[in-house]
Every structure is written in structure tokens, then in C-alpha cells.
Design an enzyme around this catalytic site. Structure first.
Site, PDB file in Angstrom:
ATOM      1  N   ASP A  12       0.899  -1.143  -0.091  1.00 20.39           N
ATOM      2  CA  ASP A  12      -0.144   0.253   0.032  1.00 20.39           C
ATOM      3  C   ASP A  12       0.755   1.329   0.060  1.00 20.39           C
ATOM      4  OD1 ASP A  12      -2.396   1.615   0.230  1.00 20.39           O
ATOM      5  OD2 ASP A  12      -2.028   1.611   2.388  1.00 20.39           O
ATOM      6  N   ASP A  14       0.021   5.178   0.988  1.00 22.28           N
ATOM      7  CA  ASP A  14      -0.251   5.926   2.196  1.00 22.28           C
ATOM      8  C   ASP A  14      -0.152   5.420   3.461  1.00 22.28           C
ATOM      9  OD1 ASP A  14      -0.241   8.005   0.345  1.00 22.28           O
ATOM     10  OD2 ASP A  14      -2.430   7.985   0.299  1.00 22.28           O
ATOM     11  N   ASP A  20       0.750   9.114   5.788  1.00 20.67           N
ATOM     12  CA  ASP A  20      -0.682   9.371   5.527  1.00 20.67           C
ATOM     13  C   ASP A  20      -1.078  10.746   5.960  1.00 20.67           C
ATOM     14  OD1 ASP A  20      -3.211   8.701   4.594  1.00 20.67           O
ATOM     15  OD2 ASP A  20      -3.727   6.949   5.511  1.00 20.67           O
ATOM     16  N   SER A  21      -2.148  11.239   5.523  1.00 20.69           N
ATOM     17  CA  SER A  21      -2.924  12.218   5.886  1.00 20.69           C
ATOM     18  C   SER A  21      -4.348  12.213   5.663  1.00 20.69           C
ATOM     19  CB  SER A  21      -2.247  13.659   5.093  1.00 20.69           C
ATOM     20  OG  SER A  21      -3.100  14.387   5.158  1.00 20.69           O
ATOM     21  N   CYS A  94      -6.616   3.002  -7.603  1.00 14.62           N
ATOM     22  CA  CYS A  94      -7.813   3.039  -7.988  1.00 14.62           C
ATOM     23  C   CYS A  94      -8.223   4.657  -7.637  1.00 14.62           C
ATOM     24  CB  CYS A  94      -8.671   2.324  -6.729  1.00 14.62           C
ATOM     25  SG  CYS A  94     -10.650   2.754  -6.798  1.00 14.62           S
ATOM     26  N   ARG A 105     -11.472  -0.637  -5.770  1.00 17.59           N
ATOM     27  CA  ARG A 105     -11.130  -0.059  -4.592  1.00 17.59           C
ATOM     28  C   ARG A 105     -11.194  -0.879  -3.353  1.00 17.59           C
ATOM     29  NH1 ARG A 105     -10.939   4.797  -1.991  1.00 17.59           N
ATOM     30  NH2 ARG A 105     -12.065   5.182  -0.117  1.00 17.59           N
ATOM     31  N   LYS A 106      -9.700  -0.956  -2.732  1.00 17.40           N
ATOM     32  CA  LYS A 106      -9.727  -1.859  -1.691  1.00 17.40           C
ATOM     33  C   LYS A 106     -10.931  -1.396  -0.722  1.00 17.40           C
ATOM     34  CE  LYS A 106      -5.294  -0.555  -1.486  1.00 17.40           C
ATOM     35  NZ  LYS A 106      -3.997  -0.550  -0.955  1.00 17.40           N
TER      36      LYS A 106
END
Length: 184
Positions: A12, A14, A20-21, A94, A105-106
Site C-alpha cells: 500500500d 499512504d 498518511d494524511s 484506484c 477500490r480496496k
């Protein structure tokens, strides 16, 4: 095709490669690598692994960034990894929002199937390293091996509790810790 003799690892983005944000990563300037992640990817490459990224990027559907900007972010991350002596073989993303009902989309496994088809490689048992439940669920559905990192949203994912089918999911502090374990 996956290079001959190479093994596949799916990451993955982010929370695993870069911080991540909740406000989304919308520019190269906002893309800050998780400590040790760039070197970890380089070490995987040097050990003969083909490293591929599978990432939900609903910021595109939300109008927060363009596909051109996303490409610039991915080129930036690739450049950092190349400077460290490694390679990210590909980025699969995605661009849809949560309500688009797409297959990519996961937690749906569509991105992982795209990777399988692109590389002509069986993905059964391939490690998928993520920081969210949806990463782990996509991995499980595709027959891959889910791996949770506590960087990014990983601690939050653990706090909400993993479902029984993921109770034995390996957990690591971050990508660097996973790679240390894998290569030792």
C-alpha cells in the site's frame, strides 16, 4: 511479466511508504516518506523482489488532485527509491470514490488482480503490506498474505480490532521492520 526468478511484494502507499494524511496527499510537497521505507524498498529490490504499489486514491474522484499530480508523486517516490539503489516496478491505483462501487477500490481485490494480470504472476501467498483493514481484506480475498504495519493508520486499525479471519496476520512497526524480518 515479473522478472525471471523474482518474487513479488505488493505495498500500500499512504501509511506504508509515505506518511498518511486524513486530508489526502495532494502534492509532491505533502509526500513525506515513512522513516526507513525508501531504504526498505531498495533492500527488497536488491534481494530480488519485484515491488509493486496498490493504492486507493479517491482524492482524484473528490477533485483534490489530478492524475498528472498523482503521476508526479509516484515519480518522486520512484526517484527516491532509485537513488537508494532500488526500484518500484509499478503503481496501480484506484481513482474512484467510496460510492463508485468499482471493483478496484480496496477492500475489493481488483487492484491485486490487475497486478497479477500485468505481471503474469500467481499472487497466491504474495505478501500485501498495508496499514488499514481494507488492505488486509483485499489481500485475503485475492489469496495473498496480509501483513499489517503499525505506521500510518495501522495503530488505529489495531485499536478497532481485527476480524477473526485476520487474527494471525503478521504485524510490524513499519515497512523497514517487515523487510528486516523477511530478509533475515
Amino acid at each position: 511479466m515479473t522478472p525471471r526468478g523474482s518474487r513479488l511484494i505488493i505495498l500500500d502507499r499512504d501509511g506504508v511508504i509515505n506518511e498518511d494524511s486524513d486530508a489526502f496527499i495532494k502534492s509532491v510537497a505533502e509526500c513525506v516518506p515513512v522513516e526507513g521505507s525508501i531504504d526498505a524498498i531498495a533492500r527488497l529490490s536488491q534481494a530480488g523482489y519485484t515491488v509493486v504499489v496498490a493504492t486507493n486514491q479517491s482524492g482524484i474522484a473528490r477533485g483534490l488532485l489530478s492524475e498528472t499530480t498523482l503521476s508526479q508523486i509516484h515519480a518522486y517516490l520512484s526517484g527516491l527509491v532509485e537513488k537508494a539503489g532500488g526500484r518500484i516496478a509499478g503503481f496501480f491505483y484506484c481513482p474512484h470514490g467510496p460510492d463508485n462501487n468499482c471493483s478496484c477500490r480496496k477492500p475489493r481485490p481488483g487492484l491485486l488482480y490487475q497486478i497479477r494480470d500485468e505481471y503474469g504472476s500467481e499472487i497466491s501467498g504474495v505478501p500485501v503490506v498495508g496499514d488499514s483493514l481494507r488492505d488486509l481484506q483485499a489481500a485475503l480475498t485475492a489469496g495473498c498474505t496480509p501483513v499489517l504495519v503499525r505506521s500510518g493508520k495501522g495503530e488505529r486499525t489495531l485499536a478497532t480490532g481485527l476480524p477473526p479471519e485476520l487474527a494471525d496476520c503478521p504485524q510490524f512497526a513499519n515497512l523497514a521492520a517487515f523487510v528486516d524480518d523477511l530478509l533475515n
